[in-house]
Design a protein around this motif. Structure first.
Motif, short mmCIF file in Angstrom:
data_model
loop_
_atom_site.label_atom_id
_atom_site.label_comp_id
_atom_site.label_asym_id
_atom_site.label_seq_id
_atom_site.Cartn_x
_atom_site.Cartn_y
_atom_site.Cartn_z
N UNK A 295 -1.64 -3.84 -5.93
CA UNK A 295 -1.56 -5.15 -5.28
C UNK A 295 -2.28 -5.17 -3.94
N UNK A 296 -2.87 -6.32 -3.65
CA UNK A 296 -3.50 -6.49 -2.34
C UNK A 296 -2.47 -7.07 -1.37
N UNK A 297 -2.80 -7.01 -0.10
CA UNK A 297 -1.90 -7.53 0.94
C UNK A 297 -1.75 -9.04 0.78
N UNK A 298 -0.53 -9.53 0.90
CA UNK A 298 -0.31 -10.98 0.70
C UNK A 298 -0.76 -11.78 1.92
N UNK A 299 -0.97 -11.11 3.03
CA UNK A 299 -1.39 -11.84 4.23
C UNK A 299 -2.92 -11.90 4.33
N UNK A 300 -3.58 -10.71 4.29
CA UNK A 300 -5.03 -10.72 4.50
C UNK A 300 -5.80 -10.70 3.17
N UNK A 301 -5.12 -10.47 2.06
CA UNK A 301 -5.77 -10.51 0.75
C UNK A 301 -6.62 -9.30 0.43
N UNK A 302 -6.58 -8.27 1.29
CA UNK A 302 -7.38 -7.08 1.04
C UNK A 302 -6.49 -5.93 0.58
N UNK A 303 -7.16 -4.94 -0.05
CA UNK A 303 -6.40 -3.77 -0.47
C UNK A 303 -6.18 -2.81 0.69
N UNK A 304 -7.25 -2.58 1.46
CA UNK A 304 -7.20 -1.50 2.44
C UNK A 304 -7.15 -2.01 3.87
N UNK A 305 -6.43 -1.25 4.68
CA UNK A 305 -6.44 -1.47 6.11
C UNK A 305 -6.48 -0.10 6.75
N UNK A 306 -7.63 0.24 7.33
CA UNK A 306 -7.82 1.56 7.93
C UNK A 306 -7.57 2.68 6.91
N UNK A 307 -8.01 2.47 5.70
CA UNK A 307 -7.90 3.50 4.67
C UNK A 307 -6.54 3.59 4.01
N UNK A 308 -5.64 2.66 4.34
CA UNK A 308 -4.30 2.71 3.74
C UNK A 308 -4.00 1.44 2.96
N UNK A 309 -3.30 1.55 1.84
CA UNK A 309 -2.93 0.37 1.05
C UNK A 309 -1.83 -0.43 1.77
N UNK A 310 -1.48 -1.62 1.26
CA UNK A 310 -0.39 -2.38 1.89
C UNK A 310 0.94 -1.65 1.76
N UNK A 311 1.35 -0.97 2.83
CA UNK A 311 2.51 -0.06 2.75
C UNK A 311 3.84 -0.73 3.04
N UNK A 312 3.78 -1.87 3.71
CA UNK A 312 5.04 -2.46 4.18
C UNK A 312 5.62 -3.41 3.14
N UNK A 313 6.94 -3.28 2.93
CA UNK A 313 7.66 -4.26 2.10
C UNK A 313 8.82 -4.76 2.92
N UNK A 314 8.96 -6.07 2.99
CA UNK A 314 10.06 -6.65 3.76
C UNK A 314 11.39 -6.26 3.12
N UNK A 315 12.44 -6.17 3.94
CA UNK A 315 13.73 -5.73 3.41
C UNK A 315 14.42 -6.82 2.60
N UNK A 316 14.03 -8.08 2.82
CA UNK A 316 14.67 -9.16 2.07
C UNK A 316 13.81 -9.62 0.90
N UNK A 317 12.55 -9.93 1.19
CA UNK A 317 11.64 -10.31 0.11
C UNK A 317 10.54 -9.25 0.06
N UNK A 318 10.63 -8.29 -0.83
CA UNK A 318 9.69 -7.17 -0.78
C UNK A 318 8.30 -7.52 -1.33
N UNK A 319 7.50 -8.16 -0.51
CA UNK A 319 6.12 -8.44 -0.91
C UNK A 319 5.19 -7.48 -0.18
N UNK A 320 4.10 -7.06 -0.84
CA UNK A 320 3.20 -6.09 -0.21
C UNK A 320 2.50 -6.66 1.02
#
Lengths: 327, 202
Positions: A295-320
């Motif tokens: 999955x790509x990041x739901x905010x910026x629409x990209x896969x990578x940020x500084x060589x890392x995938x979208x790592x964060x998932x919210x504790x209530x609505x876990x979106x990448x």
């Protein structure tokens, strides 16, 4: 300030006058005692030698002379005494001196001149006063500009946090096993198995999709530790024990481990009535990582940020979402 | 060992190898990658002149796997052995003979960016440089199909238009198999063969 200085000056004047008055009083009192010591002169009668006024009254006419002198001296004493008393009444007490309680007695100690305990005590007292004053001002300022991270009242939040004791540690072993089995059936794309169990402590191995494995250390149903590792990393050491302490060699797994630990803290503070809720929430949250690499990041629409995938998932609505993209 | 993609960088007209390498390195460094040592891949090819149907055997050494040697037959069989394989092959000189001009190697700089490993190498036969290889490895994932989106994005930012539009067929193992070093070595052999062909064609 100038008032205080003038007051002090006045006091000094009174003090010096009082000292002079006291000296005067002492000299007149000395005169009285000298007269009494001398007693009646030899040309006077023998009976007049007594050191008491009453005995002197009983003697003859020469004794009368002695008595007269004695009365004069006593009157002088009385006058001087009244003078000193007047001076004492004129002096006002120094009210602006810091009240130090029994430590004020330190100033009377002559040895204190060598070690400056009293001076230090006074300085400390003044600093303490100032600190207190600043703290009060700061508190009043902060109360007018409150920053709250939650909608709860500050008092209520503090109370609630304190009221989260490890209350589910005494569950029967069978209940824990059943709960774990139920939870593992509820999760899709995730396999769960118990690697080791000793007493209340269980080490659970959780494989999330084709992404990573998670080692969870449970004490009863309380989560003690979460460790995320890559699929091709060793989790069993050479001596057949589970490696609970070495971090993953992959940066993204290390970061997910950090996020998972904060998730544990977050879910543990929930006022959940059933004991398995924190674990259940955590497992569902971890399950959302099954699409970590796809999955790509739901905010910026990209896969990578500084060589890392979208790592964060919210504790209530876990979106990448990337670490840097989360609001 | 994660998913690895290897391709040959096609130099633009009028640019020599050194200039191309510098261009890609600066591009990689701009992305935030850090230098992480050197790498080397060597490939030696053998054939069996006495056996008419025998396929070519490629023997590969990769500095990422210093204690292993990879033997790859042209038809697809694959073998991972220890370092003694080359000594063993020299004993079998009667059957397997080194191909003429069959030694080719690739040397260059390694870069690390997050969990990505980027290797830019100069491919040379003997002493002459023949081309440039770009290798991209994403270590945490072992399924090429899953992480292709990320790899493709990274390739776009490194080699631009030369990045493949979709998952190359040689990266897709049969079924849902995990990615293995075998697929990396196959890609190297394919790239070396392509470079040899273009050199011969010139």
């Amino acid at each position: 300030m100038s008032d205080v200085m003038a007051q002090a000056k006045l006091n000094m004047n009174f003090l010096s006058q009082a000292i002079t008055g006291t000296q005067q009083l002492r000299s007149t009192v000395t005169n009285v005692f000298n007269l009494l010591c001398e007693g009646v002169k030899p040309d006077e009668e023998e009976d007049g030698k007594g050191d008491d006024a009453e005995t002197a009254v009983t003697v003859g006419k020469d004794g009368k002379k002695f008595l007269q002198r004695f009365q004069e001296y006593l009157e002088a004493v009385n006058k001087d005494y009244n003078e000193v008393e007047k001076m004492c009444n004129n002096m006002t007490s120094m009210t602006d001196l810091p009240v130090l309680g029994p430590s004020g007695a330190l100033s009377l100690d002559s040895i204190a001149d060598k070690n400056s305990t009293y001076r230090d005590a006074v300085l400390t007292y003044q600093w303490n006063n100032r600190l207190h004053e600043y703290a009060q001002i700061a508190t009043s300022l902060m109360l007018t500009n409150q920053i709250k991270r939650s909608q709860l009242q500050a008092g209520a939040g503090a109370k609630r946090r304190r009221a989260a004791p490890p209350k589910f540690t005494n569950l029967p072993s069978q209940t824990v096993d059943n709960t774990l089995q139920t939870l593992s059936r509820q999760l899709s794309d995730t396999t769960m198995k118990i690697l080791q169990a000793s007493g209340d402590t269980r080490i659970v191995h959780l494989a999330v999709g084709r992404v990573f494995v998670v080692i969870i250390v449970l004490r009863s149903l309380t989560i003690e530790k979460v460790l995320v590792k890559g699929l091709d990393e060793n989790i069993i050491l050479e001596n057949n024990t589970v490696d609970l302490f070495s971090d993953s060699q992959y940066l993204c797994m290390q970061k997910i481990t950090d996020h998972a630990m904060s998730a544990v803290l977050q879910y543990s503070t929930y006022q959940a009535s059933p004991p398995e809720f924190p674990l259940k929430y955590l497992l569902y949250w971890l399950q959302s990582y099954k699409s970590l690499f796809t999955d790509a990041c739901t905010v910026c629409g990209k896969h990578l940020d500084n060589g890392l995938p979208p790592l964060w998932r919210d504790f209530k609505i876990p979106v990448p979402c990337h670490d840097s993209c989360r609001a | 060992m994660g998913v690895t993609y290897i391709c040959q960088w096609k130099q633009p007209e009028g640019q020599n190898i050194q200039q191309s390498i510098e261009q890609i390195s600066s591009c990689v460094e701009k992305l935030g990658a850090k230098k992480a040592g050197l790498f080397q891949v060597e490939c030696e090819s053998f054939n069996a002149p006495n056996a008419p149907n025998a396929k070519t055997l490629h023997l590969i050494y990769d500095s990422e796997f210093p204690a292993s040697r990879f033997a790859l037959f042209e038809e697809g069989s694959f073998l991972v052995t220890d370092v003694m394989l080359s000594a063993f092959l020299s004993k079998l000189r009667a059957v397997w003979q080194p191909k003429k001009g069959g030694k080719i190697d690739c040397k260059g700089q390694r870069y690390e960016l997050g969990d990505f490993l980027i290797k830019l190498g100069v491919v040379s036969v003997g002493a002459s440089a023949k081309g440039i290889s770009v290798e991209l490895e994403y270590a945490p994932c072992v399924y090429a199909r899953d992480c292709w989106g990320m790899m493709s994005e990274m390739l776009q930012s490194i080699i631009g238009e030369q990045a493949p539009p979709s998952l190359p067929s040689n990266l897709q193992p049969k079924g849902t198999e995990r990615f293995s070093p075998e697929l990396t070595m196959q890609q190297y052999v394919e790239m070396f063969n392509n470079i040899r062909k273009t050199v011969v064609a010139r």
